[in-house]
Design an enzyme around this catalytic site. Structure first.
Site, mmCIF file in Angstrom:
data_model
loop_
_atom_site.group_PDB
_atom_site.id
_atom_site.type_symbol
_atom_site.label_atom_id
_atom_site.label_comp_id
_atom_site.label_asym_id
_atom_site.label_seq_id
_atom_site.Cartn_x
_atom_site.Cartn_y
_atom_site.Cartn_z
ATOM 1 N N VAL A 238 0.831 -1.201 0.000
ATOM 2 C CA VAL A 238 0.000 0.000 0.000
ATOM 3 C C VAL A 238 0.870 1.256 0.000
ATOM 4 O O VAL A 238 0.584 2.224 -0.707
ATOM 5 C CB VAL A 238 -0.947 0.004 1.222
ATOM 6 C CG1 VAL A 238 -1.622 1.361 1.388
ATOM 7 C CG2 VAL A 238 -1.990 -1.099 1.071
ATOM 8 N N GLU A 239 1.935 1.232 0.775
ATOM 9 C CA GLU A 239 2.774 2.422 0.913
ATOM 10 C C GLU A 239 3.438 2.828 -0.410
ATOM 11 O O GLU A 239 3.406 3.996 -0.806
ATOM 12 C CB GLU A 239 3.860 2.181 1.968
ATOM 13 C CG GLU A 239 3.374 2.247 3.394
ATOM 14 C CD GLU A 239 3.202 3.674 3.887
ATOM 15 O OE1 GLU A 239 3.402 4.613 3.094
ATOM 16 O OE2 GLU A 239 2.846 3.858 5.067
ATOM 17 N N SER A 240 4.067 1.856 -1.082
ATOM 18 C CA SER A 240 4.907 2.198 -2.236
ATOM 19 C C SER A 240 4.768 1.249 -3.409
ATOM 20 O O SER A 240 5.430 1.452 -4.427
ATOM 21 C CB SER A 240 6.370 2.193 -1.797
ATOM 22 O OG SER A 240 6.734 0.875 -1.380
ATOM 23 N N TYR A 345 -6.134 4.399 5.851
ATOM 24 C CA TYR A 345 -4.866 3.679 5.736
ATOM 25 C C TYR A 345 -4.933 2.284 6.367
ATOM 26 O O TYR A 345 -4.523 1.288 5.750
ATOM 27 C CB TYR A 345 -3.766 4.507 6.407
ATOM 28 C CG TYR A 345 -2.399 3.871 6.408
ATOM 29 C CD1 TYR A 345 -1.582 3.943 5.287
ATOM 30 C CD2 TYR A 345 -1.913 3.210 7.541
ATOM 31 C CE1 TYR A 345 -0.313 3.377 5.291
ATOM 32 C CE2 TYR A 345 -0.655 2.643 7.556
ATOM 33 C CZ TYR A 345 0.142 2.726 6.432
ATOM 34 O OH TYR A 345 1.394 2.163 6.438
#
Length: 582
Positions: A238-240, A345
């Protein structure tokens, strides 16, 4: 009288054509006569066919062949340049010109060769200038958008509609068979993201899982050693999307999307040359350390720990104290308690974990990428990555991909034991080349010797670089004072990298101290094996022909003579040139 004379001339001129036409008609009449008309005629027609006219072999034009050979070398140089192989490109460009110069015609006698030669030198000079502008070894590489920004934008665009009832049953069955070490609630927020990820964002998520498959074994080993939940290994999805060079809109960077301050707190190095947030291995070690700290801070509640990983522990603690709530899901139900990004998130992360643990269950099918393999070599001095690419016969992109923490095309200038990753099986080759290569060929460095009265802002203006870059490249504060005699690295490439027949030692060689002021390159050339001369332009001279005469480049001629109007020279014009001393 006159008319009859002209009539006779016309008649005589037409006789051959009439005869030819008549011959043609007779030949046609023979070929269509019935064979019964007589055996003699038939036999004659068969035995005496019209003789075939031999076509003369095409004569090869040696000038065109020569130009084609030269152009072939030029195109080969272009391909080498696209891969970042500057030395190989320079050799091909040199061959493109040498073919013309060493031919019996020379480069100036035959008009077609002269035209090709002038155009060739100009094209090479253009590449030269582009290389200096974009590939100087000090320009920071480009980064990719972080997936967290894209996911939030897409979720805003598409929304998170209620998930279908059958999906809840599917996930519930899956969770019974898969043992998760982070609690996965079957609430509408998590189910909606599972539905979104396996539907509209299917390809996006699948691409991220495929990319991450080469990093997962390393991440799981680190987390296992630190006693952390292995489910956390999927946070970067999800982050990158597991992109080492991902950069978010708030300047978080790398696979784990560290902010600069958090990275420094957890032991990651960040300076003008290196940003270890982009190194997957070192950033994973830092992420493990940080996640353990957050877990202790929030007493083992991983939902709160993940929320604080996104929004910051201070903000989350303030929200908890203000609302008197210590449960993430209850906080998320209050829109004003937490930013929207943090509220979304945590369910995003949990949905990604569910899918990544069992991709086939949710319609994903991909082949895992092999883990990164590489050799490590210890560099005693700075090296331009383009040299390494040539030594290993690899594309510059491949060398950068193995070393994503490097912000520039050069290794850190002051590091005397920097470990560089190179393709597997090439470590010994690089070490051998490193031992043979002169120091001047390894890095693209330029130095400035501080004069009395100089300041950083003044030097930056003289050298046409930003004050911040000059300070950071030398590990100085922007407000730092400099003293006379001090040597500073100038983050700008001073020399020509590849001019065919024009890359001779002028104007200034790499890793050589320069002097300040206008015409600095010309003055530096005077300190090499060249001497200053004044050349008077002759009729027919061009920049390319003058550059060839003095074995230098068009770019150098322009540098030495900044007031040349455009690319035109006029007879009688006086040029400053630096000719070889011998």
């Amino acid at each position: 009288m006159v008319r009859s004379r002209w009539q006779r001339r016309i008649f005589i001129a037409l006789l051959p054509f009439v005869a030819a036409c008549g011959s043609s008609v007779r030949t046609q009449s023979l070929s269509v006569r019935p064979t019964t008309a007589g055996p003699v005629h038939a036999t004659t027609a068969q035995q005496l066919p019209s003789p075939a006219i031999a076509q003369p072999a095409p004569v090869e034009d040696p000038v065109l062949t020569l130009i084609a050979t030269s152009d072939g070398h030029f195109k080969a140089g272009q391909k080498e340049l696209e891969q970042g192989h500057f030395e190989a490109a320079k050799q091909e460009f040199n061959r493109a010109v040498d073919v013309l110069l060493e031919s019996p015609y020379g480069a100036r006698t035959e008009p077609r060769i002269r035209e090709h030669f002038d155009r060739l030198v100009d094209r090479i000079s253009t590449y030269e200038v582009k290389a200096l502008a974009t590939g100087d070894g000090f320009a920071e590489k480009k980064y990719e958008p972080a997936s967290i920004d894209e996911l939030l934008a897409l979720s805003t665009m598409f929304g998170t509609p209620p998930a279908p009832a059958e999906l809840k049953n599917t996930v519930a069955t899956d969770l019974l068979g898969a043992k998760h070490d982070i609690p996965i609630p079957l609430n509408q927020r998590v189910l909606s993201y599972i539905d979104l990820f396996q539907g509209r964002l299917h390809d996006f998520i699948e691409e991220g899982m495929k990319r991450g498959s080469k990093y997962l074994p390393m991440i799981q080993n680190v987390f296992r050693a630190e006693g952390l939940p292995l489910d956390l290994a999927y946070v970067p999805l999800v982050e990158s999307a597991f992109k080492p060079n991902a950069l978010s809109r708030v300047k978080a960077k790398g696979v784990w999307q560290f902010m600069a301050g958090t990275a420094a707190e957890n032991g990651l190095r960040r300076d003008w040359y290196i940003d270890e947030r982009s190194d997957p291995e070192k950033a994973t070690v830092a992420a493990a350390k940080y996640l353990r700290t957050l877990s202790k801070l929030f007493k083992g509640d991983w939902h709160l720990a993940l929320a604080s990983y996104n929004g910051g522990p201070g903000r989350l603690q303030r929200a908890m104290n203000k609302q008197r709530i210590d449960d993430f899901w209850k906080l998320a139900d209050k829109p004003k308690a937490l930013p929207r990004e943090t509220r979304e998130y945590v369910p995003m992360i949990l949905a990604a974990i569910v899918i990544a643990r069992n991709p086939a269950q949710y319609g994903f099918d991909f082949e895992a990428d092999a883990p990164h393999n590489y050799d490590k070599v210890t560099l005693p001095r700075p090296v331009d990555l383009r040299r390494v690419a040539e030594w290993t016969d690899r594309n510059i992109d491949e060398i950068q991909a193995l070393n994503p923490e490097l912000r520039r095309w050069t290794t850190p200038v002051k590091d005397t034991e920097y470990e560089l990753k190179v393709p597997p099986g090439t470590g010994d080759v690089v070490l051998a080349k490193l031992a043979d290569a002169p120091a001047v060929d390894l890095g693209s460095l330029k130095f400035y010797t501080v004069k009395r009265g100089d300041t950083l802002p003044l030097i930056a203006r003289k050298m046409h670089v930003s004050k911040a870059d000059l300070a950071e490249a030398n590990d100085l504060r922007v407000s730092a004072r400099v003293s006379a005699g001090q040597k500073l690295i100038v983050p700008h490439e001073p020399t020509v990298l590849m001019a065919a027949r024009t890359d001779r030692p002028a104007p200034a060689t790499e890793a050589r101290a320069t002097v300040s002021g206008s015409g600095q390159l010309a003055q530096a050339a005077a300190n090499s094996n060249r001497v200053k001369s004044i050349y008077e332009v002759k009729r027919g001279d061009t920049l390319a022909s003058v550059a060839l005469r003095f074995k230098t480049s068009v770019a150098s001629i322009k540098t030495w003579n900044p007031r040349i109007p455009g690319n035109r020279l006029t007879a009688g014009q006086r040029l400053t040139v630096y000719r070889l001393a011998n």
